[in-house]
Design a protein around this motif. Structure first.
Motif, PDB file in Angstrom:
ATOM      1  N   SER A  59     -10.147   1.422   0.811  1.00  0.00           N
ATOM      2  CA  SER A  59      -9.895   0.044   1.200  1.00  0.00           C
ATOM      3  C   SER A  59      -9.650  -0.092   2.702  1.00  0.00           C
ATOM      4  O   SER A  59      -9.374  -1.169   3.185  1.00  0.00           O
ATOM      5  N   GLY A  60      -9.695   0.986   3.388  1.00  0.00           N
ATOM      6  CA  GLY A  60      -9.370   0.972   4.810  1.00  0.00           C
ATOM      7  C   GLY A  60      -7.993   1.551   4.994  1.00  0.00           C
ATOM      8  O   GLY A  60      -7.282   1.853   4.047  1.00  0.00           O
ATOM      9  N   ALA A  61      -7.644   1.739   6.216  1.00  0.00           N
ATOM     10  CA  ALA A  61      -6.338   2.313   6.491  1.00  0.00           C
ATOM     11  C   ALA A  61      -5.796   1.693   7.757  1.00  0.00           C
ATOM     12  O   ALA A  61      -6.489   1.602   8.756  1.00  0.00           O
ATOM     13  N   SER A  62      -4.571   1.251   7.683  1.00  0.00           N
ATOM     14  CA  SER A  62      -3.922   0.754   8.889  1.00  0.00           C
ATOM     15  C   SER A  62      -3.025   1.862   9.420  1.00  0.00           C
ATOM     16  O   SER A  62      -2.598   2.741   8.679  1.00  0.00           O
ATOM     17  N   SER A  63      -2.760   1.825  10.703  1.00  0.00           N
ATOM     18  CA  SER A  63      -1.910   2.837  11.333  1.00  0.00           C
ATOM     19  C   SER A  63      -0.621   2.182  11.798  1.00  0.00           C
ATOM     20  O   SER A  63      -0.618   1.485  12.813  1.00  0.00           O
ATOM     21  N   PRO A  64       0.489   2.376  11.073  1.00  0.00           N
ATOM     22  CA  PRO A  64       1.743   1.737  11.443  1.00  0.00           C
ATOM     23  C   PRO A  64       2.385   2.331  12.697  1.00  0.00           C
ATOM     24  O   PRO A  64       3.298   1.751  13.259  1.00  0.00           O
ATOM     25  N   GLY A  97       0.839  -1.191   0.000  1.00  0.00           N
ATOM     26  CA  GLY A  97       0.000   0.000   0.000  1.00  0.00           C
ATOM     27  C   GLY A  97       0.871   1.236   0.000  1.00  0.00           C
ATOM     28  O   GLY A  97       2.086   1.166  -0.202  1.00  0.00           O
ATOM     29  N   ARG A  98       0.249   2.351   0.239  1.00  0.00           N
ATOM     30  CA  ARG A  98       0.961   3.621   0.243  1.00  0.00           C
ATOM     31  C   ARG A  98       0.785   4.288   1.596  1.00  0.00           C
ATOM     32  O   ARG A  98      -0.333   4.482   2.053  1.00  0.00           O
ATOM     33  N   MET A  99       1.913   4.647   2.234  1.00  0.00           N
ATOM     34  CA  MET A  99       1.834   5.336   3.512  1.00  0.00           C
ATOM     35  C   MET A  99       1.689   6.836   3.282  1.00  0.00           C
ATOM     36  O   MET A  99       2.360   7.408   2.418  1.00  0.00           O
ATOM     37  N   THR A 100       0.769   7.431   4.027  1.00  0.00           N
ATOM     38  CA  THR A 100       0.563   8.874   3.965  1.00  0.00           C
ATOM     39  C   THR A 100       0.743   9.465   5.356  1.00  0.00           C
ATOM     40  O   THR A 100       0.489   8.820   6.358  1.00  0.00           O
ATOM     41  N   LYS A 101       1.209  10.695   5.396  1.00  0.00           N
ATOM     42  CA  LYS A 101       1.321  11.460   6.638  1.00  0.00           C
ATOM     43  C   LYS A 101       0.752  12.839   6.363  1.00  0.00           C
ATOM     44  O   LYS A 101       1.176  13.472   5.409  1.00  0.00           O
ATOM     45  N   PRO A 102      -0.189  13.338   7.111  1.00  0.00           N
ATOM     46  CA  PRO A 102      -0.784  12.650   8.242  1.00  0.00           C
ATOM     47  C   PRO A 102      -1.718  11.549   7.777  1.00  0.00           C
ATOM     48  O   PRO A 102      -2.155  11.525   6.639  1.00  0.00           O
ATOM     49  N   GLY A 103      -2.029  10.656   8.701  1.00  0.00           N
ATOM     50  CA  GLY A 103      -2.939   9.557   8.421  1.00  0.00           C
ATOM     51  C   GLY A 103      -4.383  10.010   8.505  1.00  0.00           C
ATOM     52  O   GLY A 103      -4.680  11.194   8.680  1.00  0.00           O
ATOM     53  N   PHE A 104      -5.304   9.040   8.385  1.00  0.00           N
ATOM     54  CA  PHE A 104      -6.718   9.390   8.358  1.00  0.00           C
ATOM     55  C   PHE A 104      -7.182  10.031   9.657  1.00  0.00           C
ATOM     56  O   PHE A 104      -8.159  10.777   9.661  1.00  0.00           O
ATOM     57  N   GLU A 105      -6.506   9.785  10.777  1.00  0.00           N
ATOM     58  CA  GLU A 105      -6.901  10.417  12.022  1.00  0.00           C
ATOM     59  C   GLU A 105      -5.976  11.576  12.386  1.00  0.00           C
ATOM     60  O   GLU A 105      -5.973  12.056  13.504  1.00  0.00           O
ATOM     61  N   GLY A 106      -5.194  12.071  11.441  1.00  0.00           N
ATOM     62  CA  GLY A 106      -4.201  13.090  11.749  1.00  0.00           C
ATOM     63  C   GLY A 106      -4.438  14.434  11.115  1.00  0.00           C
ATOM     64  O   GLY A 106      -5.444  14.669  10.467  1.00  0.00           O
ATOM     65  N   GLY A 107      -3.497  15.312  11.303  1.00  0.00           N
ATOM     66  CA  GLY A 107      -3.560  16.675  10.799  1.00  0.00           C
ATOM     67  C   GLY A 107      -4.312  17.563  11.767  1.00  0.00           C
ATOM     68  O   GLY A 107      -4.363  17.313  12.965  1.00  0.00           O
ATOM     69  N   THR A 108      -4.886  18.616  11.243  1.00  0.00           N
ATOM     70  CA  THR A 108      -5.716  19.501  12.052  1.00  0.00           C
ATOM     71  C   THR A 108      -7.017  19.702  11.318  1.00  0.00           C
ATOM     72  O   THR A 108      -7.066  19.589  10.100  1.00  0.00           O
ATOM     73  N   ASN A 109      -8.072  19.977  12.052  1.00  0.00           N
ATOM     74  CA  ASN A 109      -9.385  20.023  11.433  1.00  0.00           C
ATOM     75  C   ASN A 109     -10.118  21.271  11.875  1.00  0.00           C
ATOM     76  O   ASN A 109      -9.729  22.375  11.534  1.00  0.00           O
ATOM     77  N   TRP A 110     -11.147  21.135  12.694  1.00  0.00           N
ATOM     78  CA  TRP A 110     -11.995  22.258  13.091  1.00  0.00           C
ATOM     79  C   TRP A 110     -11.425  23.054  14.248  1.00  0.00           C
ATOM     80  O   TRP A 110     -11.885  24.144  14.540  1.00  0.00           O
ATOM     81  N   GLN A 111     -10.413  22.531  14.936  1.00  0.00           N
ATOM     82  CA  GLN A 111      -9.884  23.208  16.105  1.00  0.00           C
ATOM     83  C   GLN A 111      -9.237  24.536  15.701  1.00  0.00           C
ATOM     84  O   GLN A 111      -8.418  24.579  14.794  1.00  0.00           O
ATOM     85  N   ASN A 112      -9.624  25.604  16.418  1.00  0.00           N
ATOM     86  CA  ASN A 112      -9.096  26.911  16.057  1.00  0.00           C
ATOM     87  C   ASN A 112      -7.633  27.062  16.455  1.00  0.00           C
ATOM     88  O   ASN A 112      -7.167  26.485  17.430  1.00  0.00           O
ATOM     89  N   THR A 113      -6.924  27.827  15.648  1.00  0.00           N
ATOM     90  CA  THR A 113      -5.560  28.218  15.985  1.00  0.00           C
ATOM     91  C   THR A 113      -5.641  29.435  16.901  1.00  0.00           C
ATOM     92  O   THR A 113      -6.720  29.979  17.131  1.00  0.00           O
ATOM     93  N   ALA A 114      -4.501  29.870  17.426  1.00  0.00           N
ATOM     94  CA  ALA A 114      -4.441  31.076  18.250  1.00  0.00           C
ATOM     95  C   ALA A 114      -3.309  31.944  17.731  1.00  0.00           C
ATOM     96  O   ALA A 114      -2.278  31.438  17.287  1.00  0.00           O
ATOM     97  N   LEU A 115      -3.489  33.250  17.794  1.00  0.00           N
ATOM     98  CA  LEU A 115      -2.534  34.214  17.259  1.00  0.00           C
ATOM     99  C   LEU A 115      -1.959  35.059  18.390  1.00  0.00           C
ATOM    100  O   LEU A 115      -2.702  35.537  19.250  1.00  0.00           O
ATOM    101  N   GLU A 174      -0.242  14.125  14.870  1.00  0.00           N
ATOM    102  CA  GLU A 174       0.743  13.509  13.984  1.00  0.00           C
ATOM    103  C   GLU A 174       0.378  12.042  13.862  1.00  0.00           C
ATOM    104  O   GLU A 174       0.172  11.363  14.872  1.00  0.00           O
ATOM    105  N   SER A 175       0.292  11.540  12.640  1.00  0.00           N
ATOM    106  CA  SER A 175      -0.051  10.143  12.435  1.00  0.00           C
ATOM    107  C   SER A 175       0.383   9.697  11.037  1.00  0.00           C
ATOM    108  O   SER A 175       0.803  10.514  10.227  1.00  0.00           O
ATOM    109  N   ALA A 176       0.254   8.406  10.813  1.00  0.00           N
ATOM    110  CA  ALA A 176       0.528   7.835   9.494  1.00  0.00           C
ATOM    111  C   ALA A 176      -0.512   6.748   9.234  1.00  0.00           C
ATOM    112  O   ALA A 176      -0.987   6.106  10.167  1.00  0.00           O
ATOM    113  N   SER A 177      -0.868   6.558   7.977  1.00  0.00           N
ATOM    114  CA  SER A 177      -1.785   5.491   7.575  1.00  0.00           C
ATOM    115  C   SER A 177      -1.269   4.854   6.296  1.00  0.00           C
ATOM    116  O   SER A 177      -0.647   5.517   5.470  1.00  0.00           O
TER     117      SER A 177
END
Length: 165
Positions: A57-62, A2-20, A33-36
Motif C-alpha cells: 500500500s506504500g510506506a510513509s517515513s515518520p 498502519g504498522r510501523m516497522t524498523k528498519p523501514g523500506f529504505e533501511g537496514g543493510t543490503n549489498w554493501q560489504n562488511t569489514a572484519l 536506520e529508518s522506520a516506515s
C-alpha cells in the motif's frame, strides 16, 4: 493507521560489504536506520515489466533515515560502538559504501559523496573529505611504488589517498 516497522523500506543493510578486524574481534557494518508505516492494500498494482519497488500500500517515513556504521563483537554480536556521520543536505545523503578495515586500526567508508576514516577501537572519525559524487563502491587498499594507498570511487572519478605511517 498502519504498522510501523524498523528498519523501514529504505533501511537496514543490503549489498554493501562488511569489514572484519580479526585482531580486534570486530566486524564493521554500514547500514541505514529508518522506520516506515505500512497499511493494508485492497488491490495490488498491475503487473509491469519495469523494475520498481513493490511496497504494498506504500510506506510513509515518520522519521528521516540515517546512515550508521556499527562495530560488532563477532563472537557475541554485541555493539561496541556506533558512528553516525554528520548530517548533510546533498541529494546523495543516503547512499553509502561497503567498508574496509586495515591492520593499522582504521575503518574506511564512504557515504553521501564523502569518504571517511574511523578509529577501529572507538569509532571516532579521524578523517573526512567531500568527493562530490555517488559513493557506493567500497574503498580498497593496495600499494603503489611501495606506498600503501586507499582508492575510493565517487561518481565518475577515482581517488587515491596515501596512508602515512
Amino acid at each position: 493507521s498502519g504498522r510501523m516497522t524498523k528498519p523501514g523500506f529504505e533501511g537496514g543493510t543490503n549489498w554493501q560489504n562488511t569489514a572484519l578486524d580479526k585482531k580486534r574481534g570486530l566486524i564493521f557494518v554500514h547500514a541505514t536506520e529508518s522506520a516506515s508505516v505500512f497499511t493494508k492494500a485492497d488491490d495490488l498494482p498491475e503487473k509491469t515489466d519495469s523494475l520498481r519497488a513493490m511496497l504494498g500500500s506504500g510506506a510513509s517515513s515518520p522519521e528521516p533515515p540515517r546512515n550508521v556504521v556499527r562495530a560488532l563483537d563477532f563472537a557475541t554480536g554485541k555493539i561496541k560502538w556506533e558512528y553516525f556521520p554528520p548530517s548533510t543536505k546533498e541529494a546523495l545523503k543516503y547512499t553509502y559504501s561497503g567498508l574496509l578495515a586495515t591492520g593499522g586500526g582504521l575503518v574506511f567508508g564512504a557515504e553521501g559523496g564523502s569518504a571517511f576514516a574511523l578509529d577501529s577501537d572507538t569509532g571516532k572519525e579521524l578523517w573526512r573529505v567531500f568527493l562530490g559524487g555517488d559513493t557506493r563502491a567500497a574503498p580498497i587498499s593496495f600499494t603503489v611504488d611501495g606506498r600503501q594507498v586507499v582508492a575510493i570511487s565517487a561518481g565518475r572519478s577515482f581517488y587515491l589517498f596515501e596512508l602515512k605511517p
